[in-house]
Design a protein around this motif. Structure first.
Motif, PDB file in Angstrom:
ATOM      1  N   ARG A 530       0.837  -1.216   0.000  1.00 36.87           N
ATOM      2  CA  ARG A 530       0.000   0.000   0.000  1.00 36.87           C
ATOM      3  C   ARG A 530       0.865   1.256   0.000  1.00 36.87           C
ATOM      4  O   ARG A 530       1.860   1.346   0.710  1.00 36.87           O
ATOM      5  CB  ARG A 530      -0.900  -0.012   1.219  1.00 36.87           C
ATOM      6  CG  ARG A 530      -1.750   1.245   1.353  1.00 36.87           C
ATOM      7  CD  ARG A 530      -2.587   1.230   2.601  1.00 36.87           C
ATOM      8  NE  ARG A 530      -3.662   0.265   2.508  1.00 36.87           N
ATOM      9  CZ  ARG A 530      -4.506   0.011   3.501  1.00 36.87           C
ATOM     10  NH1 ARG A 530      -4.367   0.632   4.655  1.00 36.87           N
ATOM     11  NH2 ARG A 530      -5.458  -0.875   3.336  1.00 36.87           N
ATOM     12  N   LYS A 531       0.471   2.233  -0.819  1.00 41.31           N
ATOM     13  CA  LYS A 531       1.166   3.524  -0.823  1.00 41.31           C
ATOM     14  C   LYS A 531       0.639   4.375   0.325  1.00 41.31           C
ATOM     15  O   LYS A 531      -0.563   4.605   0.436  1.00 41.31           O
ATOM     16  CB  LYS A 531       0.929   4.246  -2.159  1.00 41.31           C
ATOM     17  CG  LYS A 531       1.608   3.562  -3.334  1.00 41.31           C
ATOM     18  CD  LYS A 531       1.386   4.341  -4.621  1.00 41.31           C
ATOM     19  CE  LYS A 531       2.077   3.648  -5.785  1.00 41.31           C
ATOM     20  NZ  LYS A 531       1.856   4.380  -7.064  1.00 41.31           N
ATOM     21  N   ARG A 532       1.539   4.846   1.176  1.00 43.04           N
ATOM     22  CA  ARG A 532       1.132   5.592   2.368  1.00 43.04           C
ATOM     23  C   ARG A 532       1.327   7.087   2.130  1.00 43.04           C
ATOM     24  O   ARG A 532       2.317   7.528   1.552  1.00 43.04           O
ATOM     25  CB  ARG A 532       1.934   5.137   3.580  1.00 43.04           C
ATOM     26  CG  ARG A 532       1.810   3.633   3.807  1.00 43.04           C
ATOM     27  CD  ARG A 532       2.417   3.205   5.134  1.00 43.04           C
ATOM     28  NE  ARG A 532       2.276   1.764   5.299  1.00 43.04           N
ATOM     29  CZ  ARG A 532       1.192   1.152   5.720  1.00 43.04           C
ATOM     30  NH1 ARG A 532       0.120   1.872   6.018  1.00 43.04           N
ATOM     31  NH2 ARG A 532       1.143  -0.160   5.842  1.00 43.04           N
ATOM     32  N   LYS A 533       0.345   7.854   2.615  1.00 41.74           N
ATOM     33  CA  LYS A 533       0.419   9.310   2.464  1.00 41.74           C
ATOM     34  C   LYS A 533       1.491   9.902   3.370  1.00 41.74           C
ATOM     35  O   LYS A 533       2.153  10.861   3.040  1.00 41.74           O
ATOM     36  CB  LYS A 533      -0.949   9.929   2.776  1.00 41.74           C
ATOM     37  CG  LYS A 533      -2.028   9.510   1.778  1.00 41.74           C
ATOM     38  CD  LYS A 533      -3.370  10.123   2.150  1.00 41.74           C
ATOM     39  CE  LYS A 533      -4.458   9.675   1.180  1.00 41.74           C
ATOM     40  NZ  LYS A 533      -5.795  10.204   1.550  1.00 41.74           N
ATOM     41  N   LYS A 534       1.638   9.325   4.570  1.00 43.86           N
ATOM     42  CA  LYS A 534       2.686   9.783   5.486  1.00 43.86           C
ATOM     43  C   LYS A 534       3.196   8.594   6.284  1.00 43.86           C
ATOM     44  O   LYS A 534       2.523   7.577   6.421  1.00 43.86           O
ATOM     45  CB  LYS A 534       2.156  10.868   6.419  1.00 43.86           C
ATOM     46  CG  LYS A 534       0.961  10.437   7.265  1.00 43.86           C
ATOM     47  CD  LYS A 534       0.508  11.591   8.147  1.00 43.86           C
ATOM     48  CE  LYS A 534      -0.682  11.138   9.019  1.00 43.86           C
ATOM     49  NZ  LYS A 534      -1.129  12.239   9.912  1.00 43.86           N
ATOM     50  N   ASP A 535       4.379   8.721   6.806  1.00 46.25           N
ATOM     51  CA  ASP A 535       4.968   7.624   7.574  1.00 46.25           C
ATOM     52  C   ASP A 535       4.197   7.427   8.868  1.00 46.25           C
ATOM     53  O   ASP A 535       3.764   8.398   9.506  1.00 46.25           O
ATOM     54  CB  ASP A 535       6.432   7.932   7.903  1.00 46.25           C
ATOM     55  CG  ASP A 535       7.285   7.938   6.650  1.00 46.25           C
ATOM     56  OD1 ASP A 535       6.889   7.240   5.686  1.00 46.25           O
ATOM     57  OD2 ASP A 535       8.315   8.627   6.623  1.00 46.25           O
TER      58      ASP A 535
END
Length: 580
Positions: A530-535
């Motif tokens: 999954r691509k995460r918007k923020k860590d």
């Protein structure tokens, strides 16, 4: 090495010389010498010898020189009987080669036997002036194959791919011979010894174990072949490939000219045809009638199912029944007892019997009033962890699709699913939530379950989870408070899916196939890719170990100076249990 190679070449040359010498009847003893070479331990020489004998015996067979002459006592009769005895020894040896550990000898032995079957049939046809199939010969081949302790994959592939899945007559007589084999005295006595409750001596016990082993091997080999037969005809015009020649050449010619006029008739039409056969000429040959092939398959499978099948074979049979057996039977209702017993057994066995049993109920008028009661009992926590979970829920969705089912029954299934979702793994929860949503959309009379606010937990719930009767468990007077609980699920995907019930029911029904194949593995892969918007947030101090140990904690500045210097971290006590 070179010496062995030379010996091999010399023996091959010797076989050729012996074979060419058999053109003269004074050299018939050459057959014995070639046969002795075939019985040796060298695979290459065995292969060369059996092929040489095949060519010789085929010629003799078609000339009629292998017939046993009983009445005559002439020199000709003596020679013919001697040849027949040697031919029978050769056939017996080929059947033994089918059990050889080397597939490289099994396959040529099978091919020679099936080719000799063709020659035997052609000779019998020429004698009787009508189509004949040498089944006395073929039954020996079938017996040798099914009783084979070394039934290799190459041999199985050769038998199915080259013969049984291609030629209609070979497949028909295979069914017939197999069913006769299972009804034979040998199998009956083996079953009796298996069921015997008398005290066994060590010798008897060993014999019984041997018979059990052979019986299990026979059933395993039989299933391997029956399962591999994928070309059962579904119409009379499809019955057009015959290894021993077309049994009705006139019919074949007419069918080729006008296929539509010779499309297969139903069983009822064939019965009518019997009555008018005198007016319209002779009926078509047995081997070109679809009902005959169906009857052979049916008899064979029923004989097999009467055996004491292992759990593995039992489940495999149920797994293929609705697609490979029922459509090709003349009377599938004969499976009623087998399937109802399987369904009553519960567990995975009942689950696998579902599809076939439902087919009999819908298409063949099987009266089984307890069907939905048993289905309700099958829906428990165990089904969420079975290998066949997706199959079960696919079928459950089909069984509950009718809008004519009572609301109390549908409500019971919905409520049972909601209760199971509380303890189900995430992969199971998403299936259950999607099914509940679809059922509510399909059966609006059950919408009261999500609008009833006074029932909020198990204590106030009127639903009787322990009641096995879906009609009297009081599900319709309950509520789906479990879905509100799932909205707080630890796995975000489950929580998000559960919140759909707080919105208006304007979304279309879910496609259940999108949820059936999820596992912990697929969820993990999805999270990792999954691509995460923020860590994500992490601990601000890097830990030194995975589980904290029992460490000494000294007094801090804020503590009283008189505090004990040997304080232990209380939270570390529970973590210490995991420190290996």
């Amino acid at each position: 090495g070179s010496r062995k190679d030379q010996d091999y070449k010399d023996t091959i040359q010797r076989i050729k010389v012996l074979e060419s010498g058999l053109g003269d009847k004074s050299n018939l003893n050459n057959l014995v010498e070639i046969f002795e070479i075939a019985q040796g331990s060298h695979g290459g020489l065995t292969s060369a010898a059996i092929h040489a004998l095949h060519r010789v015996y085929t010629t003799l067979l078609l000339k009629g020189e292998l017939r046993r002459l009983k009445k005559e006592e002439s020199a000709k009769a003596t020679v013919s009987n001697w040849l027949r005895d040697n031919y029978n020894s050769y056939i017996k040896f080929l059947c033994e080669l089918l059990r050889h550990e080397e597939p490289g000898l099994q396959k040529p032995a099978l091919n020679i036997l099936i080719t000799l079957l063709k020659s035997e049939s052609e000779f019998q046809t020429s004698l009787r002036k009508k189509h004949s199939f040498a089944n006395d010969f073929y039954v020996r081949v079938v017996d040798a194959v099914l009783r084979n302790p070394n039934f290799s994959q190459p041999l199985q592939a050769e038998l199915l791919g080259k013969y049984l899945n291609v030629y209609d007559d070979l497949r028909y007589y295979f069914f017939k011979n197999t069913s006769h084999l299972y009804c034979s005295d040998i199998i009956t006595s083996a079953l009796e010894s298996k069921d015997s409750s008398e005290a066994d001596t060590p010798k008897k016990k060993k014999a019984k174990n041997m018979s059990n082993e052979k019986l299990n091997m026979l059933m395993q080999n039989t299933f391997s072949v029956l399962e591999g037969i994928r070309t059962m005809p579904t119409a009379g015009v499809e019955i057009d490939e015959f290894w021993t020649g077309h049994p009705d050449p006139e019919y074949a010619a007419k069918a080729k000219e006008d296929p539509d006029a010779f499309a297969d008739s139903s069983d009822e039409e064939e019965e009518v045809a019997k009555e008018v056969a005198g007016k319209k000429g002779p009926r078509k040959h047995m081997l070109v009638r679809l009902s005959v092939h169906k009857k052979a398959l049916q008899t064979c499978w029923l004989a097999f199912m009467k055996m004491p099948l292992s759990n593995d074979l039992y489940k495999k049979t149920l797994l293929i029944m609705h697609k490979r057996i029922i459509p090709h039977m003349t009377d599938p209702r004969l499976l009623m007892d087998f399937l109802t017993d399987s369904y009553n057994a519960g567990g995975a066995t009942a689950l696998l019997a579902l599809n076939s049993l439902f087919t009999l109920i819908v298409d063949y008028n099987l009266d089984y009033p307890e069907f939905y009661h048993k289905l309700y009992r099958l829906l428990d926590a165990n089904v969420l962890h079975l290998k066949y979970r997706s199959r079960f829920f696919r079928l459950l969705d089909l069984f509950l699709s009718s809008s004519h089912l009572p609301a109390s029954l549908i409500a019971a299934f919905i409520k049972r699913m909601a209760r199971l979702s509380l303890t189900a793994p995430p992969a199971g929860s998403v299936i259950l939530i999607a099914m509940i949503y679809n059922l509510l959309k399909r059966h609006p009379s059950c919408m009261a379950l999500i609008h009833r606010d006074e029932i909020t937990d198990m204590e106030t719930d009127v639903f009787d989870e322990s009641n096995p009767d879906p009609y009297t468990c009081n599900a319709l007077n309950s509520s789906l408070w479990e879905l509100q609980t799932l909205a707080e699920h630890y796995y975000p995907n489950v929580a998000t899916l559960a919140k759909i019930f707080t919105e208006q029911f304007t979304k279309p029904s879910y496609n259940l196939e999108d949820f059936l194949d999820h596992t912990y593995g697929t969820f993990l892969d999805k999270e990792l890719t999954r691509k995460r918007k923020k860590d994500p947030a992490l601990a601000f101090e890097k830990p030194t170990e995975l589980f904290p140990s029992l460490v000494k904690v000294g007094a801090t500045d804020e503590d009283d100076e008189t505090a004990n210097d040997n304080l232990e971290d209380p939270s570390a006590v529970k973590w210490s249990l995991w420190a290996f």
